[in-house]
Write a protein that holds these residues in place. Structure first.
Motif, mmCIF file in Angstrom:
data_model
loop_
_atom_site.group_PDB
_atom_site.id
_atom_site.type_symbol
_atom_site.label_atom_id
_atom_site.label_comp_id
_atom_site.label_asym_id
_atom_site.label_seq_id
_atom_site.Cartn_x
_atom_site.Cartn_y
_atom_site.Cartn_z
ATOM 1 N N VAL A 35 0.870 -1.182 0.000
ATOM 2 C CA VAL A 35 0.000 0.000 0.000
ATOM 3 C C VAL A 35 0.894 1.215 0.000
ATOM 4 O O VAL A 35 1.856 1.268 0.762
ATOM 5 C CB VAL A 35 -0.840 0.064 1.295
ATOM 6 N N PRO A 36 0.613 2.189 -0.855
ATOM 7 C CA PRO A 36 1.505 3.351 -0.915
ATOM 8 C C PRO A 36 1.571 4.131 0.395
ATOM 9 O O PRO A 36 2.594 4.670 0.741
ATOM 10 C CB PRO A 36 0.918 4.191 -2.047
ATOM 11 N N ARG A 44 -2.282 -1.007 13.872
ATOM 12 C CA ARG A 44 -3.487 -0.587 13.146
ATOM 13 C C ARG A 44 -3.519 -1.184 11.744
ATOM 14 O O ARG A 44 -4.557 -1.540 11.244
ATOM 15 C CB ARG A 44 -3.554 0.936 13.049
ATOM 16 N N SER A 45 -2.354 -1.307 11.133
ATOM 17 C CA SER A 45 -2.337 -1.789 9.760
ATOM 18 C C SER A 45 -2.839 -3.219 9.672
ATOM 19 O O SER A 45 -3.194 -3.696 8.620
ATOM 20 C CB SER A 45 -0.928 -1.691 9.179
ATOM 21 N N CYS A 46 -2.870 -3.937 10.767
ATOM 22 C CA CYS A 46 -3.389 -5.294 10.728
ATOM 23 C C CYS A 46 -4.777 -5.369 11.319
ATOM 24 O O CYS A 46 -5.306 -6.450 11.568
ATOM 25 C CB CYS A 46 -2.458 -6.241 11.463
ATOM 26 N N GLY A 47 -5.367 -4.239 11.560
ATOM 27 C CA GLY A 47 -6.751 -4.238 11.984
ATOM 28 C C GLY A 47 -6.923 -4.353 13.489
ATOM 29 O O GLY A 47 -8.023 -4.561 13.976
ATOM 30 N N GLU A 84 -8.326 -3.284 2.928
ATOM 31 C CA GLU A 84 -7.921 -1.981 2.361
ATOM 32 C C GLU A 84 -7.569 -2.129 0.894
ATOM 33 O O GLU A 84 -7.893 -1.292 0.063
ATOM 34 C CB GLU A 84 -6.690 -1.440 3.101
ATOM 35 N N GLN A 85 -6.880 -3.237 0.581
ATOM 36 C CA GLN A 85 -6.485 -3.491 -0.802
ATOM 37 C C GLN A 85 -7.700 -3.744 -1.697
ATOM 38 O O GLN A 85 -7.724 -3.335 -2.846
ATOM 39 C CB GLN A 85 -5.573 -4.727 -0.863
ATOM 40 N N LEU A 86 -8.674 -4.453 -1.149
ATOM 41 C CA LEU A 86 -9.832 -4.835 -1.956
ATOM 42 C C LEU A 86 -10.772 -3.664 -2.224
ATOM 43 O O LEU A 86 -11.388 -3.592 -3.269
ATOM 44 C CB LEU A 86 -10.617 -5.954 -1.253
ATOM 45 N N GLY A 87 -10.894 -2.753 -1.278
ATOM 46 C CA GLY A 87 -11.854 -1.664 -1.412
ATOM 47 C C GLY A 87 -13.230 -2.119 -0.943
ATOM 48 O O GLY A 87 -13.360 -3.181 -0.314
ATOM 49 N N ASP A 88 -14.265 -1.350 -1.266
ATOM 50 C CA ASP A 88 -15.605 -1.626 -0.749
ATOM 51 C C ASP A 88 -16.121 -2.990 -1.210
ATOM 52 O O ASP A 88 -16.287 -3.225 -2.410
ATOM 53 C CB ASP A 88 -16.591 -0.546 -1.219
ATOM 54 N N ILE A 89 -16.372 -3.849 -0.244
ATOM 55 C CA ILE A 89 -16.855 -5.192 -0.577
ATOM 56 C C ILE A 89 -18.369 -5.143 -0.760
ATOM 57 O O ILE A 89 -19.096 -4.681 0.120
ATOM 58 C CB ILE A 89 -16.424 -6.200 0.515
ATOM 59 N N ILE A 140 -19.468 -5.026 6.396
ATOM 60 C CA ILE A 140 -18.953 -5.254 7.764
ATOM 61 C C ILE A 140 -17.487 -5.694 7.685
ATOM 62 O O ILE A 140 -16.689 -5.392 8.564
ATOM 63 C CB ILE A 140 -19.778 -6.346 8.499
ATOM 64 N N ILE A 141 -17.140 -6.410 6.605
ATOM 65 C CA ILE A 141 -15.746 -6.863 6.455
ATOM 66 C C ILE A 141 -14.810 -5.660 6.380
ATOM 67 O O ILE A 141 -13.729 -5.660 6.959
ATOM 68 C CB ILE A 141 -15.571 -7.757 5.202
ATOM 69 N N ASN A 142 -15.238 -4.618 5.670
ATOM 70 C CA ASN A 142 -14.410 -3.416 5.585
ATOM 71 C C ASN A 142 -14.348 -2.694 6.929
ATOM 72 O O ASN A 142 -13.301 -2.188 7.329
ATOM 73 C CB ASN A 142 -14.972 -2.428 4.547
ATOM 74 N N GLU A 143 -15.498 -2.670 7.620
ATOM 75 C CA GLU A 143 -15.570 -1.894 8.859
ATOM 76 C C GLU A 143 -14.845 -2.581 10.009
ATOM 77 O O GLU A 143 -14.237 -1.941 10.845
ATOM 78 C CB GLU A 143 -17.039 -1.669 9.253
ATOM 79 N N SER A 144 -14.925 -3.901 10.049
ATOM 80 C CA SER A 144 -14.383 -4.616 11.203
ATOM 81 C C SER A 144 -13.839 -5.979 10.762
ATOM 82 O O SER A 144 -14.403 -7.018 11.082
ATOM 83 C CB SER A 144 -15.510 -4.786 12.234
ATOM 84 N N PRO A 145 -12.734 -5.966 10.014
ATOM 85 C CA PRO A 145 -12.272 -7.218 9.411
ATOM 86 C C PRO A 145 -11.886 -8.300 10.410
ATOM 87 O O PRO A 145 -12.036 -9.486 10.115
ATOM 88 C CB PRO A 145 -11.063 -6.792 8.568
ATOM 89 N N THR A 146 -11.397 -7.903 11.591
ATOM 90 C CA THR A 146 -10.920 -8.943 12.511
ATOM 91 C C THR A 146 -11.882 -9.225 13.660
ATOM 92 O O THR A 146 -11.597 -10.046 14.519
ATOM 93 C CB THR A 146 -9.545 -8.555 13.103
#
Lengths: 178, 359
Positions: A35-36, A44-47, A84-89, A140-146
């Motif tokens: 990710v740039p 945080r980067s791992c959720g 983050e890579q996938l974008g809006d699921i 929900i996956i985007n909002e709270s992946p873990t």
């Protein structure tokens, strides 16, 4: 097809295929592009946020799935980096309860920005529960992946210990992101 | 992903970048004369699963006979007039990539860019195509929008994209309307059925053929130019014409085709959905019929209001219709073969309305 394209015989094509068809799959090739603007805070980067559960219970694959073990059941999802890579699921296709998977099988497919992405199960086992909320609200996956965005729960098999030992710890997983 | 907003087709964007950013990989280009959509889609899947793209990228150029191709998680009944298309022998296909429904015929060119996960870049692929169009027709006003569509004259879509991503391999494929039957594009992508579902929806766009903007453009010209620019991006290249059903070259590709053309894949993979239809009965007033379909099979039938006359018919239909495929053929066969021990007139009017879901 056009005359000006160089056409070769089917035999030549076979030769090329036999060269490129994979025999073994080097795992180091599986990294997603970085990710740039990766957040500086590694946690945080791992959720994981400050209120997150005990990190040491999470294990990771290099294809960005996580698993958390509780007794003989593993809860599985995708990492924050992956979402983050996938974008809006917009769609999440989950397996049926009672489906049996071997480690590395495709167990779910998520759709985002017109791309269907296959997800790979980190461990062998039988699906005992799927997160039905994702059918109506895949975001929900985007909002709270873990946490709330977990995908499936599987009942572990007798080979679980060996398989778990092949997975990445959080520190090792984070190294793959750099 | 593409940058936000429209990327204008200035020389700096499109002419130079494909040639400048030369890959160290080699590329292999495949073309085919095959126009069977299931066969060509099967070739894509075969490549995605069997080939290692770590040292070579691939481009596959193909065309299909008239077909509607829906996205991986779409509902065919919502996207197209299913019964009408089947009657007219227009194929309905479900591809493995995401996104919305598109119409293909021989006037549409498809480009599939295969790469490993780390080289996946839809925008860079689209720039190859835009650069080819610009070189062939310098006055053409083409740009890539934020949905990764290529648009002509600021508003007409000429190309749509979607992709399939795995941990190792990926493909990005896109359409290119050169001289497709525009009436069919509109007709085959309009369904009139009232469906409630969570399936991926298509985004409607105004479309245009490239020949409408420049009638000198041909299939051969575009393909050659795209191949030429694509080759120049790579260290070395090879071009082959192949048969996408060649079992010797592509062992097992026939199985992929079989699965892609099966009812279980095309219709059975549809995300759960409900349909409803209201009609007026002379004696009973407004009647509402609701069907719930799961994996392509009818899971529940409801008829409202639940008057005494209705309860018997509802129970009769429920016991027989549940488990039946939601298909015109199967439902017509079932409903016309039933002899209900009930009010025949009311039964006919209900069964006719159920069948009209599939008209």
């Amino acid at each position: 097809m056009s005359q000006s394209l160089i056409l070769k015989s089917a035999r030549d094509a076979t030769r090329v295929f036999s060269k490129i068809v994979q025999k073994t799959l080097p795992i180091s090739k599986n990294k997603l592009p970085p990710v740039p603007h990766l957040p500086h805070n590694v946690l945080r980067s791992c959720g994981f946020h400050n209120s997150a559960p005990n990190y040491s219970k999470f294990l990771f694959t290099d294809s960005h799935e996580w698993i958390k073990i509780d007794g003989d059941v593993g809860t599985i999802g995708i990492t924050n980096y992956a979402q983050e890579q996938l974008g809006d699921i917009v769609f999440c296709e989950l397996p049926e309860v009672a489906t049996e998977f071997s480690k590395g099988d495709i167990f779910a497919t998520v759709e985002s920005v017109k791309a269907a992405s296959d997800l790979y199960i980190p461990i062998s086992g039988e699906v005992v529960e799927v997160n039905e909320k994702l059918v109506d609200t895949p975001a929900i996956i985007n909002e709270s992946p873990t946490e709330d965005g977990w995908l499936v729960m599987v009942k572990l098999t007798s080979s679980a210990d060996d398989e778990l030992s092949e997975l990445l710890t959080q520190t090792d997983y984070e190294k793959t992101l750099n | 992903m593409c940058a936000r907003g429209l990327l204008r087709n200035s020389a700096s964007n499109y002419f130079k970048s494909p040639a400048r950013r030369k890959s160290t990989k080699k590329c292999i280009v495949y073309t085919t004369k095959a126009t069977d959509p299931y066969q060509n889609l099967a070739f894509e899947d075969w490549m995605y699963e069997k080939v290692d793209f770590s040292s070579s990228n691939c481009l596959f150029i193909w065309r299909n006979e008239p077909s509607v191709i829906i996205g991986r998680h779409q509902n065919p009944w919502k996207e197209c007039p299913v019964t009408d298309l089947l009657r007219r022998e227009i194929h309905i296909c479900r591809r493995r990539s995401g996104g919305g429904a598109v119409y293909h015929d021989l006037g549409n060119i498809n480009f599939t860019f295969f790469s490993d996960r780390s080289s996946y870049d839809r925008c860079s692929n689209l720039r190859v195509i835009v650069a080819a169009l610009q070189q062939l027709s310098p006055n053409l006003d083409v740009a890539i929008n934020k949905r990764d569509d290529i648009i002509l004259n600021d508003r007409h879509k000429i190309s749509g994209s979607s992709s399939k991503l795995g941990r190792r391999s990926t493909y990005h494929h896109c359409t290119m309307l050169l001289d497709a039957n525009k009436t069919q594009v509109i007709k085959t992508l309009s369904a009139k059925i009232d469906i409630t579902c969570k399936a991926t929806s298509s985004v409607r766009s105004s479309v245009l053929n490239l020949v409408d903007a420049d009638n000198h453009l041909t299939f051969d010209l575009i393909c050659n130019k795209v191949v030429d620019i694509y080759q120049r991006k790579h260290a070395s290249s090879e071009v082959y014409e192949i048969s996408t059903n060649d079992e010797k070259l592509l062992p097992g590709v026939g199985k992929y085709r079989e699965e892609l053309s099966s009812w279980e894949w095309i219709f059975g993979k549809t995300p759960e959905f409900s349909l409803k239809r209201e009609f007026l009965n002379e004696a009973l007033g407004k009647i509402l019929i609701q069907l719930h379909v799961k994996k392509g099979f009818i899971e529940n039938v409801e008829i409202i209001p639940g008057l005494d006359e209705m309860v018997a018919i509802t129970t009769f239909l429920q016991t027989r219709m549940v488990g039946c495929r939601f298909s015109s053929q199967d439902l017509t066969h079932l409903l016309s073969s039933l002899v209900p021990p009930l009010d025949q007139k009311l039964y006919r009017s209900i069964s006719d309305n159920i069948l009209s879901f599939l008209q």
